[in-house]
Design an enzyme around this catalytic site. Structure first.
Site, PDB file in Angstrom:
ATOM      1  N   ASP A 189      -7.000   4.214  -4.506  1.00  0.00           N
ATOM      2  CA  ASP A 189      -7.657   4.101  -3.203  1.00  0.00           C
ATOM      3  C   ASP A 189      -8.266   5.485  -2.966  1.00  0.00           C
ATOM      4  OD1 ASP A 189      -7.799   2.098  -0.748  1.00  0.00           O
ATOM      5  OD2 ASP A 189      -7.416   4.045   0.147  1.00  0.00           O
ATOM      6  N   LYS A 213       0.872  -1.187   0.000  1.00  0.00           N
ATOM      7  CA  LYS A 213       0.000   0.000   0.000  1.00  0.00           C
ATOM      8  C   LYS A 213       0.898   1.222   0.000  1.00  0.00           C
ATOM      9  CE  LYS A 213      -4.451   0.989   0.288  1.00  0.00           C
ATOM     10  NZ  LYS A 213      -5.610   0.148  -0.084  1.00  0.00           N
TER      11      LYS A 213
HETATM   12  P1  NDP Z   1     -12.855   7.769  -2.978  1.00  0.00           P
HETATM   13  O1  NDP Z   1     -11.784   8.735  -2.788  1.00  0.00           O
HETATM   14  O2  NDP Z   1     -13.387   7.517  -4.329  1.00  0.00           O
HETATM   15  O3  NDP Z   1     -14.084   8.099  -2.034  1.00  0.00           O
HETATM   16  C1  NDP Z   1     -13.930   8.203  -0.661  1.00  0.00           C
HETATM   17  C2  NDP Z   1     -15.229   8.678  -0.056  1.00  0.00           C
HETATM   18  O4  NDP Z   1     -15.150   8.570   1.363  1.00  0.00           O
HETATM   19  C3  NDP Z   1     -15.526  10.142  -0.343  1.00  0.00           C
HETATM   20  O5  NDP Z   1     -16.913  10.333  -0.363  1.00  0.00           O
HETATM   21  C4  NDP Z   1     -14.879  10.847   0.837  1.00  0.00           C
HETATM   22  O6  NDP Z   1     -15.431  12.110   1.123  1.00  0.00           O
HETATM   23  C5  NDP Z   1     -15.173   9.872   1.965  1.00  0.00           C
HETATM   24  N1  NDP Z   1     -14.110   9.947   2.962  1.00  0.00           N
HETATM   25  C6  NDP Z   1     -12.811   9.640   2.792  1.00  0.00           C
HETATM   26  N2  NDP Z   1     -12.108   9.870   3.896  1.00  0.00           N
HETATM   27  C7  NDP Z   1     -12.993  10.344   4.798  1.00  0.00           C
HETATM   28  C8  NDP Z   1     -12.882  10.740   6.134  1.00  0.00           C
HETATM   29  N3  NDP Z   1     -11.704  10.696   6.783  1.00  0.00           N
HETATM   30  N4  NDP Z   1     -14.020  11.152   6.758  1.00  0.00           N
HETATM   31  C9  NDP Z   1     -15.204  11.191   6.104  1.00  0.00           C
HETATM   32  N5  NDP Z   1     -15.372  10.815   4.828  1.00  0.00           N
HETATM   33  C10 NDP Z   1     -14.285  10.393   4.192  1.00  0.00           C
HETATM   34  O7  NDP Z   1     -12.295   6.393  -2.345  1.00  0.00           O
HETATM   35  P2  NDP Z   1     -12.807   4.902  -2.572  1.00  0.00           P
HETATM   36  O8  NDP Z   1     -14.261   4.869  -2.798  1.00  0.00           O
HETATM   37  O9  NDP Z   1     -11.916   4.273  -3.557  1.00  0.00           O
HETATM   38  O10 NDP Z   1     -12.450   4.245  -1.165  1.00  0.00           O
HETATM   39  C11 NDP Z   1     -13.380   4.181  -0.088  1.00  0.00           C
HETATM   40  C12 NDP Z   1     -12.962   3.089   0.877  1.00  0.00           C
HETATM   41  O11 NDP Z   1     -12.917   1.833   0.191  1.00  0.00           O
HETATM   42  C13 NDP Z   1     -11.569   3.256   1.495  1.00  0.00           C
HETATM   43  O12 NDP Z   1     -11.583   2.722   2.789  1.00  0.00           O
HETATM   44  C14 NDP Z   1     -10.694   2.375   0.606  1.00  0.00           C
HETATM   45  O13 NDP Z   1      -9.523   1.953   1.267  1.00  0.00           O
HETATM   46  C15 NDP Z   1     -11.643   1.215   0.360  1.00  0.00           C
HETATM   47  N6  NDP Z   1     -11.375   0.376  -0.799  1.00  0.00           N
HETATM   48  C16 NDP Z   1     -11.266   0.897  -2.053  1.00  0.00           C
HETATM   49  C17 NDP Z   1     -11.048   0.084  -3.137  1.00  0.00           C
HETATM   50  C18 NDP Z   1     -11.008   0.596  -4.533  1.00  0.00           C
HETATM   51  O14 NDP Z   1     -10.913  -0.216  -5.441  1.00  0.00           O
HETATM   52  N7  NDP Z   1     -11.105   1.893  -4.767  1.00  0.00           N
HETATM   53  C19 NDP Z   1     -10.853  -1.360  -2.962  1.00  0.00           C
HETATM   54  C20 NDP Z   1     -11.058  -1.828  -1.616  1.00  0.00           C
HETATM   55  C21 NDP Z   1     -11.295  -0.979  -0.588  1.00  0.00           C
HETATM   56  P3  NDP Z   1     -14.613  13.429   0.737  1.00  0.00           P
HETATM   57  O15 NDP Z   1     -14.587  13.457  -0.756  1.00  0.00           O
HETATM   58  O16 NDP Z   1     -15.348  14.558   1.349  1.00  0.00           O
HETATM   59  O17 NDP Z   1     -13.233  13.248   1.324  1.00  0.00           O
HETATM   60  O1  2IT Z   2      -7.879  -1.607  -0.697  1.00  0.00           O
HETATM   61  C1  2IT Z   2      -7.833  -2.112  -1.829  1.00  0.00           C
HETATM   62  O2  2IT Z   2      -7.973  -3.324  -2.011  1.00  0.00           O
HETATM   63  C2  2IT Z   2      -7.626  -1.215  -2.971  1.00  0.00           C
HETATM   64  N1  2IT Z   2      -7.576  -0.012  -2.794  1.00  0.00           N
HETATM   65  C3  2IT Z   2      -7.474  -1.780  -4.351  1.00  0.00           C
HETATM   66  C4  2IT Z   2      -6.075  -2.278  -4.557  1.00  0.00           C
HETATM   67  C5  2IT Z   2      -5.739  -2.718  -5.956  1.00  0.00           C
HETATM   68  O3  2IT Z   2      -4.550  -3.017  -6.158  1.00  0.00           O
HETATM   69  O4  2IT Z   2      -6.602  -2.789  -6.828  1.00  0.00           O
END
Ligand code: NDP
Ligand code: 2IT
Length: 453
Positions: free
Chosen positions: A166, A126
């Site tokens: 992420d 990561k």
């Molecule tokens: P994005 O950046 O696309 O979206 C994140 C969302 O969460 C936004 O709406 C953001 O609001 C909100 N957010 C983030 N940090 C905070 C915080 N500290 N407090 C309140 N709201 C918050 O990220 P993803 O959708 O990609 O990721 C979301 C979650 O999913 C994370 O935990 C990530 O690790 C996990 N994840 C993502 C994967 C992927 O493929 N993208 C895979 C597996 C897990 P704002 O815009 O206002 O900050």
């Molecule tokens: O938390 C996660 O699994 C991710 N943000 C996706 C990682 C990836 O390599 O696709």
């Protein structure tokens, strides 16, 4: 055994001070492994768990860049290369002001087990930066990404370490970073996933995490001969994972009634329709606006701004059967878990990484609800990244149907393995134990095979 676990945790805390999220993630795994370590003395003798807890390599670097008005900035960049026992390091990059070493170590640690569960050959890693993309122009984001990659490129490669997105890193950022890598190396390879469809990306990768979390929920429900159709769901976040969670919920006949960002949340009792979701996608992915605008556009919806004085998040205090936390770590605390259970929620599928505190997890497990921990429930994203890597290696691209089928089958397999493993180790229905034990065994056995490295 509890003595061993206690000593191990004391050492983790002493050696990694001020990293509470890392301690939390390790504690949960250690708790799950009690029986495994009793049954497999060799893992203790070979210090497998102690080795898994220690990153193979941590890279920290300076990222200097210039904004649009010519001011200089310095951010900190990281890549945690946690474990390569079963494949090249694989995991996302997070750009958010809260990023620090401990947060990335917890994420890298979780990633090791998650990637093992996907059935694909990927180790865990990561990275990211404390850079805040919010409010920055496209050109500023581009300059930052280029500066970040001008160091990271030395440490990654398609057979070494393959980053992805992420929080704060989506298609735009992957594009800028990939472009810089290509320029520096003079090589067009599958060094990152989440690429654009015309330059090596895979269909379904943007959708994969959200779709996967919903498939996982559906699989959990099947064990009770139930389905998502007709159910109401609370979803947090409004980024990549949340958006495609809502899309899949709609297509399976469920109703999502909430979404959030760091300013607050919206509640739409009538449910978020496809049309409303299209508005959110435009708002968030193109205009980069705030979720509050949803309530301005749709009269039936209510926006509640975040109130940091509250000890609970009102988003989790609505009647529903399902919850899909899809924003960030520790967004469901003990009080939220109590509210969720009181409101009738009995399916929790974690789209985010470690969104529930240990108090919340304990309540869910004690209540015996269907609780899918992130490292199982959100593995669809990285699994589809693995499918992107496979397509890049073969220099072909599969159709949407092909990739979606593979994603669905992977999620089904992950569910089955977690379910069976939990049963085998005497805690039926406990997907936390199932995921931790199954992920650990795969990595631990590979490490034993490869000797003391
Ligand atoms: P994005 O950046 O696309 O979206 C994140 C969302 O969460 C936004 O709406 C953001 O609001 C909100 N957010 C983030 N940090 C905070 C915080 N500290 N407090 C309140 N709201 C918050 O990220 P993803 O959708 O990609 O990721 C979301 C979650 O999913 C994370 O935990 C990530 O690790 C996990 N994840 C993502 C994967 C992927 O493929 N993208 C895979 C597996 C897990 P704002 O815009 O206002 O900050
Ligand atoms: O938390 C996660 O699994 C991710 N943000 C996706 C990682 C990836 O390599 O696709």
């Amino acid at each position: 055994m509890t003595e061993y676990a206690g000593e191990l945790m004391a050492e983790v805390k002493a050696k990694n001070p001020a990293e509470p999220e890392f301690h939390q993630a390790v504690q949960e795994v250690v708790d799950s492994l009690t029986l495994v370590l009793e049954r497999h003395r060799e893992f203790r003798d070979h210090k497998i768990l102690e080795r898994i807890i220690e990153p193979e390599r941590v890279i920290m670097f300076r990222v200097p860049w210039r904004d649009d008005v010519g001011e200089f900035h310095v951010n900190r960049g990281f890549r945690i290369q946690m474990n390569s026992a079963i494949g090249p390091y694989k995991g996302g990059l997070r750009f958010h002001p809260s990023v620090n070493l401990g947060i990335l170590k917890f994420l890298a640690f979780e990633q090791v087990f998650k990637n093992a569960l996907t059935t694909l050959p990927m180790g865990g890693g990561k990275g990211g930066s404390d850079f805040d993309p919010k409010g920055k122009s496209d050109l500023e984001v581009m300059r930052f990404c280029q500066a970040f990659m001008s160091e990271l490129f030395r440490h990654i490669g398609p057979d070494t370490d393959v980053p992805a997105g992420d929080i704060g890193v989506g298609a735009r950022e992957i594009g800028y970073m990939f472009g810089m890598y290509k320029r520096l190396r003079n090589e067009f390879t599958g060094v990152m996933t989440g690429k654009g469809l015309t330059w090596g990306g895979s269909v379904i990768r943007p959708e994969a995490t959200g779709y996967g979390a919903v498939y996982f929920a559906e699989e959990m429900l099947k064990t009770r001969k139930e389905e998502l159709r007709g159910k109401t769901a609370l979803v947090s976040g409004s980024g990549n994972v949340a958006q495609y969670t809502v899309e899949k919920l709609i297509s399976l006949g469920a109703k999502a009634v909430t979404l959030s960002d760091s300013s607050g949340y919206i509640y739409d009792e009538e449910g978020i329709t496809r049309e409303k979701l299209a508005f959110i996608m435009e708002l968030k992915n193109v205009e980069r606006g705030r979720i509050s605008e949803y309530a301005e556009k749709y009269q039936g919806a209510v926006f509640t701004p975040i109130d940091l004085g509250l000890k609970y998040n009102p988003l989790w205090d609505h009647r529903a059967e399902c919850a899909f936390p899809s924003a960030t770590q520790n967004e469901i605390n003990g009080a939220d878990a109590t509210n969720l259970l009181r409101n009738g929620v009995y399916v929790v599928s974690e789209g985010a990484n470690m969104p529930s505190t240990s108090e919340a997890v304990n309540q869910f497990l004690e209540a015996g609800i269907l609780f899918g921990p992130g490292k199982a429930a959100n593995a669809g994203g990285v699994a589809t990244s693995g499918l992107e890597m496979a397509q890049n290696s073969m220099r072909i691209s599969w159709t949407r149907e092909e990739v979606d089928n593979r994603l669905f089958n992977i999620m089904k397999t992950i569910h089955e393995v977690c379910y069976r493993t939990a049963e085998k180790y005497g805690t039926p229905g406990n997907y936390v134990n199932g995921a931790n034990i199954a992920g650990f065994l795969k990595v631990a056995n590979a490490m034993m095979d490869q000797g003391l490295v």
